[in-house]
Design a protein around this motif. Structure first.
Motif, PDB file in Angstrom:
ATOM      1  N   ASP A  51       0.829  -1.209   0.000  1.00  0.00           N
ATOM      2  CA  ASP A  51       0.000   0.000   0.000  1.00  0.00           C
ATOM      3  C   ASP A  51       0.865   1.262   0.000  1.00  0.00           C
ATOM      4  OD1 ASP A  51      -2.219  -1.589  -0.002  1.00  0.00           O
ATOM      5  OD2 ASP A  51      -2.624  -1.399   2.148  1.00  0.00           O
ATOM      6  N   GLU A  52       1.946   1.227   0.779  1.00  0.00           N
ATOM      7  CA  GLU A  52       2.804   2.411   0.851  1.00  0.00           C
ATOM      8  C   GLU A  52       3.519   2.648  -0.479  1.00  0.00           C
ATOM      9  OE1 GLU A  52       6.285   4.396   3.664  1.00  0.00           O
ATOM     10  OE2 GLU A  52       5.471   2.423   4.159  1.00  0.00           O
ATOM     11  N   VAL A  53       4.015   1.587  -1.088  1.00  0.00           N
ATOM     12  CA  VAL A  53       4.673   1.729  -2.392  1.00  0.00           C
ATOM     13  C   VAL A  53       3.673   2.264  -3.419  1.00  0.00           C
ATOM     14  CG1 VAL A  53       5.726   0.482  -4.308  1.00  0.00           C
ATOM     15  CG2 VAL A  53       6.420  -0.031  -1.970  1.00  0.00           C
ATOM     16  N   ALA A  54       2.457   1.717  -3.404  1.00  0.00           N
ATOM     17  CA  ALA A  54       1.446   2.121  -4.382  1.00  0.00           C
ATOM     18  C   ALA A  54       1.053   3.587  -4.210  1.00  0.00           C
ATOM     19  CB  ALA A  54       0.223   1.220  -4.267  1.00  0.00           C
ATOM     20  N   ARG A  55       1.064   4.074  -2.975  1.00  0.00           N
ATOM     21  CA  ARG A  55       0.733   5.488  -2.753  1.00  0.00           C
ATOM     22  C   ARG A  55       1.739   6.401  -3.418  1.00  0.00           C
ATOM     23  NH1 ARG A  55      -0.912   3.841   2.440  1.00  0.00           N
ATOM     24  NH2 ARG A  55       1.172   4.247   3.274  1.00  0.00           N
ATOM     25  N   GLU A  56       3.001   6.010  -3.366  1.00  0.00           N
ATOM     26  CA  GLU A  56       4.056   6.844  -3.935  1.00  0.00           C
ATOM     27  C   GLU A  56       4.170   6.639  -5.446  1.00  0.00           C
ATOM     28  OE1 GLU A  56       5.811   9.143  -2.303  1.00  0.00           O
ATOM     29  OE2 GLU A  56       4.691   8.675  -0.481  1.00  0.00           O
ATOM     30  N   LEU A  57       4.234   5.382  -5.857  1.00  0.00           N
ATOM     31  CA  LEU A  57       4.411   5.045  -7.275  1.00  0.00           C
ATOM     32  C   LEU A  57       3.488   3.874  -7.598  1.00  0.00           C
ATOM     33  CD1 LEU A  57       8.309   5.208  -7.439  1.00  0.00           C
ATOM     34  CD2 LEU A  57       6.756   6.794  -8.535  1.00  0.00           C
ATOM     35  N   PRO A  58       2.293   4.149  -8.104  1.00  0.00           N
ATOM     36  CA  PRO A  58       1.310   3.082  -8.307  1.00  0.00           C
ATOM     37  C   PRO A  58       1.794   1.939  -9.190  1.00  0.00           C
ATOM     38  CG  PRO A  58       0.296   5.241  -8.514  1.00  0.00           C
ATOM     39  CD  PRO A  58       1.763   5.481  -8.428  1.00  0.00           C
ATOM     40  N   SER A  59       2.722   2.194 -10.102  1.00  0.00           N
ATOM     41  CA  SER A  59       3.175   1.143 -11.019  1.00  0.00           C
ATOM     42  C   SER A  59       4.589   0.665 -10.686  1.00  0.00           C
ATOM     43  CB  SER A  59       3.127   1.656 -12.466  1.00  0.00           C
ATOM     44  OG  SER A  59       1.806   1.985 -12.827  1.00  0.00           O
ATOM     45  N   HIS A  60       5.011   0.838  -9.450  1.00  0.00           N
ATOM     46  CA  HIS A  60       6.366   0.434  -9.040  1.00  0.00           C
ATOM     47  C   HIS A  60       6.487  -1.089  -9.145  1.00  0.00           C
ATOM     48  CE1 HIS A  60      10.089   0.063  -6.890  1.00  0.00           C
ATOM     49  NE2 HIS A  60      10.118   1.342  -6.564  1.00  0.00           N
ATOM     50  N   LEU A  61       7.478  -1.549  -9.925  1.00  0.00           N
ATOM     51  CA  LEU A  61       7.642  -2.986 -10.148  1.00  0.00           C
ATOM     52  C   LEU A  61       8.077  -3.721  -8.883  1.00  0.00           C
ATOM     53  CD1 LEU A  61       9.310  -2.984 -13.667  1.00  0.00           C
ATOM     54  CD2 LEU A  61       6.956  -3.511 -13.080  1.00  0.00           C
ATOM     55  N   GLU A  72       0.220  -9.271 -11.333  1.00  0.00           N
ATOM     56  CA  GLU A  72       0.029  -9.346 -12.782  1.00  0.00           C
ATOM     57  C   GLU A  72      -0.401  -7.995 -13.357  1.00  0.00           C
ATOM     58  OE1 GLU A  72      -1.179 -14.073 -13.199  1.00  0.00           O
ATOM     59  OE2 GLU A  72      -2.745 -12.578 -12.853  1.00  0.00           O
ATOM     60  N   GLN A  73      -1.191  -7.239 -12.608  1.00  0.00           N
ATOM     61  CA  GLN A  73      -1.585  -5.904 -13.066  1.00  0.00           C
ATOM     62  C   GLN A  73      -0.374  -4.982 -13.141  1.00  0.00           C
ATOM     63  OE1 GLN A  73      -4.549  -4.778 -10.206  1.00  0.00           O
ATOM     64  NE2 GLN A  73      -6.225  -5.821 -11.293  1.00  0.00           N
ATOM     65  N   VAL A  74       0.463  -5.009 -12.114  1.00  0.00           N
ATOM     66  CA  VAL A  74       1.659  -4.166 -12.102  1.00  0.00           C
ATOM     67  C   VAL A  74       2.584  -4.551 -13.247  1.00  0.00           C
ATOM     68  CG1 VAL A  74       3.734  -3.567 -10.800  1.00  0.00           C
ATOM     69  CG2 VAL A  74       1.520  -3.681  -9.640  1.00  0.00           C
ATOM     70  N   THR A  75       2.655  -5.839 -13.526  1.00  0.00           N
ATOM     71  CA  THR A  75       3.490  -6.296 -14.644  1.00  0.00           C
ATOM     72  C   THR A  75       3.083  -5.627 -15.946  1.00  0.00           C
ATOM     73  OG1 THR A  75       3.820  -8.442 -13.594  1.00  0.00           O
ATOM     74  CG2 THR A  75       4.199  -8.316 -15.955  1.00  0.00           C
ATOM     75  N   GLY A  76       1.783  -5.424 -16.130  1.00  0.00           N
ATOM     76  CA  GLY A  76       1.308  -4.829 -17.370  1.00  0.00           C
ATOM     77  C   GLY A  76       1.373  -3.320 -17.405  1.00  0.00           C
TER      78      GLY A  76
END
Length: 1024
Positions: A767-777, A819-823
């Motif tokens: 959640d914290e990573v997604a807040r900063e960079l939603p598409s962070h691999l 899988e969503q982040v991968t795309g």
């Protein structure tokens, strides 16, 4: 070590001077001494000393400084001066650097970015200041490094006086320093007037940020107690010629309101009838001075800081005897104090309130005349540091607008050379205000108005105001269109487009329009830097707008323009500008090549760009290209090549004095991560243990977090938890922190057999990573680890006969997210690299385990992908999972004896390789898990390290273990990712060290001597 310091007073200070012991400030002095004692012991700190004007801040600071110096502590003082709205940047820190017990030459040898701040060093070359953000960071890091180095020799007390007058660059540098306080033997004491801080005062925001820092304390000085004020009044009354009645002394003590300076001045006024206003008190006292003394004070009041003796002499226009008499009188009456600075004799008011009273009492005509005289004298002084800013201020006050315009332009250039963009912007905006009031301003200023506006846009962006930058850039375009030719009109559009790109997304169309127009304006002109930049910026803008196809031809055209330019006709700065445009175009082409599936070609272009950027002096571009090359190699799984690239980047950053900021820190973090993947865990430990202990955890925390991957993997879980707790309280501002701490926290919890905590930590980190960079691999790895924790919970639930659906669903949701982040987390047209594929495969395999149907084939994909690019540790973890799946299948219903035996043999091989990897790396938890599974399955595998010091290298030991498990040389080479010939060489050395004649004898001797663990009989026989 510095000797005792006199702590000479500056323009905002009360001189310690002869007087009574410090009255009424025992508690406050005790607090400061306690902070200083902590700094001496290696607990760096800062105190913000606040109070009204005259309340005694400087006297208290002086007492601490005197005591500190007597104790062998290095004391350096920096004074902020009331230089009006256009100050000289970093002025107090220039004084601090000058006070350090090291020569300016030594400072500049280690920290060349400080040229221009170190007194006597001269300004940096004009063409060096092209990298605005890195230049400022280098200055910040240079000052911090100089203080760290000084504190390593002896404890240091830095006193910053009158922070309410600090320029913006100094405020930002102070924030940088205080945020990085750690174990330095350093105390920073900064004073400021609390009564001067109106609602919009710029220091308010800085203070709000500083007081939240853990090492910063705030100390407010209130009025002196009544008894102490009366004692102070009586002491000063005993020194005046005419004694004052006791009643008057009590009235003075009462009227002073506990303000020491007010009380002293009322005593010095020497009258029973006391004026109501303080200014009247001060002027009543000054009325007692002679005419020549008042002339000296009037001139000094206009300087607004220390005034050199020769300037005061020339501006006062007194005879030598009159000047000497006036100075002697002003000093003896404690109005002026002599100071020595920059090898010059100078004078300053004992307190800023005295200067203000004298200045405000000047008649308008008298003030204009004296400002004009000072402007005339300063104009004759040439380009001495700070002269242009002073000249501009005096010229404005004297209504000499042409001189003020020219001086403002020069002051802006000096501020830019000193890496003070906010101050440069103030000077440029003043010049722009003067522009319409000055006849022939282009001749006077030596520059066109559009160029001045373009520069204003540049420094506004550097000062962190992108909206102001773009507004000024747009104005520059309009002015150029009205008054100038095609070349200037094109240039302003190119720079305007750059400012738009600095602002971020959503401005691409405006930037495209500006650069396309610029290209049209330059049509038919000879190739040169402007045309190259026009095409390069347009190409970059098209890429930002997700239009790479039209970006290709413009980037190539930029290269053609560079190639067709007659470089012999260019000046030095123009040639460097051309190189920078060339590098910019190559970076765009590299991105396009990456999109087209040619990463090797992209890296070659980036390598060329890096060298061009270095030659152009564009350090930001240089470091960015090296970084991008390394990331490209890393994404392809080429760990050795990536490590070499990041090592090169780290060396370059260190050479620029940027080891702990920006790319310099990023290079060290990724070096640790790559070494962890390569199995160079001891190298990771060296990197993280080599952290300068005086650099605070707010900076180094991200590097420590990367090193904690090894800490956890080696089973040092208490150390890892302490780091997690420390960094959770004050998380470093770095985008890698949530991912790294998440991985460390999840794996630590799993190793403590607490999958519930691991699952919660994984969710929080995602959640914290997604807040900063939603598409962070990085979310893919966190999803895989989180799915593993959910699988552990599901397995435990099934073992207890409880429902497992909640955990199965949670694992499946994490896989869906991965899988969503991968795309979505990739540039258009590319695919994820082997690391991403390995983690995604692990997430899928963990979902199967959560569902109770762990498939060895799913884990085979994970093993092969991790091992394929060299991450033996993650491959060994996957081998452990595959071995468990194989053993489960071996005893499953419907499996014949032969199939079951094959599965057990395959599991034994996996366990053997995992055990060897764990032993080689010192991964105790993995070794324990392998031994535990082998014990449950009746398989014997090495369970720990050798019982005595081994004569073998780690690689020899690994080869011998694989021989003990019956593998051929070819199979061993495949397992260990080395050639068959290399295996043979290692095995020959092992046999020589053991005195063995063959493989079987070598295994037997090694086992007998305790150099390898017990092996199952069938495996031992397989070596025969």
């Amino acid at each position: 070590m510095a000797g005792p310091v006199a702590f000479p007073p500056g323009p905002g200070e009360v001189a310690p001077g002869p007087g009574p012991a410090l009255l009424g400030r025992v508690a406050e002095l005790g607090r400061l001494q306690a902070e200083l004692a902590g700094a001496v012991e290696g607990r760096a700190g800062a105190v913000l000393l606040a109070g009204d004007a005259g309340i005694g801040k400087s006297r208290l600071a002086g007492e601490l400084a005197t005591a500190a110096s007597a104790a062998g502590i290095t004391v350096v003082v920096g004074r902020c001066l009331d230089t009006g709205p256009a100050p000289l940047p970093y002025l107090p820190f220039s004084e601090v650097l000058a006070g350090l017990p090291v020569s300016g030459r030594e400072l500049l040898t280690d920290r060349p970015a400080l040229r221009g701040l170190v007194p006597g060093s001269g300004p940096p070359p004009e063409d060096v200041a092209a990298d605005r953000e890195l230049d400022r960071l280098a200055v910040f890091d240079g000052v911090a490094g100089a203080l760290r180095a000084a504190a390593a020799q002896a404890p240091v007390l830095v006193v910053l006086e009158d922070l309410h007058w600090a320029d913006r660059s100094s405020r930002e540098l102070l924030s940088y320093l205080l945020a990085r306080l750690g174990s330095q033997r350093l105390l920073v004491l900064a004073t400021y007037r609390s009564d001067d801080l109106h609602r919009r005062h710029p220091l308010r925001r800085t203070l709000a940020e500083l007081v939240r820092l853990p090492a910063v304390r705030r100390l407010e000085l209130g009025p002196l107690p009544a008894a102490d004020v009366l004692a102070l009044v009586r002491h000063h009354a005993s020194t005046v010629a005419s004694p004052l009645p006791e009643e008057t002394l009590h009235r003075i003590a009462d009227r002073s309101g506990g303000n020491a300076f007010f009380a002293e001045e009322m005593v010095a006024a020497g009258r029973a009838e006391l004026p109501e206003a303080l200014a009247d008190v001060l002027l009543t006292r000054l009325d007692q001075l002679s005419d020549q003394a008042r002339v000296v004070l009037q001139v000094a009041s206009l300087a607004e800081r220390r005034i050199p003796h020769d300037l005061l002499r020339d501006a006062a226009e007194l005879s030598a005897d009159e000047l000497a008499a006036g100075l002697r009188e002003a000093v003896s009456h404690h109005v002026l104090v002599p100071v020595r600075t920059d090898d010059q004799d100078a004078y300053a008011f004992r307190h800023a309130l005295l200067r203000e009273a004298v200045h405000d009492d000047l008649l308008p005509g008298e003030r204009v005349r004296r400002h004009a005289r000072l402007a005339e004298l300063l104009a004759a002084r040439g380009d001495e540091p700070g002269t242009a800013a002073d000249l501009a201020r005096h010229a404005v006050a004297a209504h000499d607008l042409p001189r003020a315009l020219a001086a403002s332009v020069l002051a802006a250039r000096e501020a830019q050379r000193r890496h003070g963009p906010a101050e440069a912007l103030v000077h440029i905006e003043r010049a722009l205000e003067l522009w319409p009031a000055v006849p022939d301003p282009v001749r006077v200023a030596g520059v066109a108005e559009s160029v001045l506006l373009r520069d204003a846009a540049w420094v506004a962006g550097a000062a962190g105001d992108p909206e102001r930058a773009t507004a000024l850039g747009a104005l520059a375009v309009r002015v150029a269109d009205e008054r100038e030719g095609p070349s200037a009109r094109a240039d302003t559009r190119i720079r305007y487009a750059m400012r738009l790109l600095d602002r971020g997304t959503g401005v691409e169309e405006a930037a495209i329009g500006a650069t396309e127009t610029a290209i049209g304006l330059l049509a038919g002109t000879p190739p040169g830097p402007d045309l190259a930049w026009a095409h390069a910026v347009l190409a970059r803008t098209l890429v930002n707008a997700d239009r790479p196809e039209p970006a290709w031809p413009h980037a190539r055209t930029a290269l053609e323009v560079v190639g067709g330019t007659d470089r012999a006709a260019l000046t030095g700065p123009e040639r460097r500008d051309l190189l920078a445009a060339h590098a910019d175009a190559l970076i765009t082409l590299a991105f396009c090549a990456q999109v087209e599936g040619d990463p090797a070609g992209a890296r070659e272009l980036l390598a060329q760009a890096a060298e061009l950027a270095a030659a152009a002096g564009s350090r930001t571009v240089e470091l960015r290209t090296v970084w991008t090359r390394g990331v490209s190699l890393l994404e392809e799984g080429l760990l050795d090549a990536a490590a070499a690239e990041f090592d090169d980047g780290s060396r370059r950053a260190a050479g620029y004095g940027l080891s702990w900021v920006g790319y310099g820190l990023d290079f060290q973090v990724v070096q640790a991560r790559v070494e962890f993947q390569r199995g160079g865990w001891d190298a990771v430990t060296r990197i993280t243990h080599g952290i300068d202990p005086t650099v605070p955890v707010q900076v180094t925390g991200v590097l420590a977090a990367a090193g904690a991957l090894v800490t956890v993997a080696r089973g040092e879980l208490d150390d890892a938890e302490r780091l997690l707790e420390l960094l959770a309280a004050e998380p470093p501002p770095h985008d890698q922190i949530p991912m790294l701490l998440g991985m460390v926290g999840v794996e630590a919890a799993c190793l403590r057999d607490d999958p519930g905590l691991a699952a919660r930590r994984a969710r929080a980190a995602i959640d914290e990573v997604a807040r900063e960079l939603p598409s962070h691999l990085g979310q893919i790895a966190l999803c895989a680890l989180g799915a593993g924790a959910q699988a552990d919970l599901a397995v435990a639930a099934r073992a207890e006969g409880k429902p497992d659906s909640t955990f199965r669903e949670a694992a499946a949701e994490l896989l869906t997210l991965a899988e969503q982040v991968t795309g979505t987390g990739l540039p258009r047209g590319t695919t994820i690299g082997p690391e991403g594929r390995a983690w995604l495969g692990r997430a899928r395999a963990e979902v199967g385990r959560a569902a109770g149907s762990s498939d060895p084939a799913a884990w085979t994909a994970v093993v092969d992908t991790f091992a394929g690019y060299g991450d033996d540790y993650r491959a060994a973890q996957a081998r452990l999972r595959r071995a468990a799946a194989l053993l489960d299948r071996a005893v499953g219903a419907g499996r014949g004896p032969a199939a079951g035996a094959a599965d057990r043999r395959a599991a034994a091989e996996d366990l053997a390789v995992a055990a060897g990897t764990a032993q080689r790396l010192g991964a105790a938890p993995l070794a324990s898990a392998v031994a535990e599974l082998a014990g449950r399955a009746g398989e014997g595998v090495p369970s720990g390290g050798p019982a005595r010091p081994s004569p073998f290298t780690p690689r020899e030991h690994a080869v011998l273990e694989q021989v003990a498990h019956g593998l051929t040389n070819r199979a061993i080479g495949e397992r260990l990712f080395i050639s068959e010939k290399t295996v043979s060489v290692h095995l020959s050395r092992v046999m020589a060290k053991l005195g063995a004649s063959g493989r079987t004898e070598a295994v037997s001797l090694a086992h007998a001597r305790g150099l390898i663990g017990r092996l199952p009989d069938q495996v031992t026989r397989a070596t025969e």
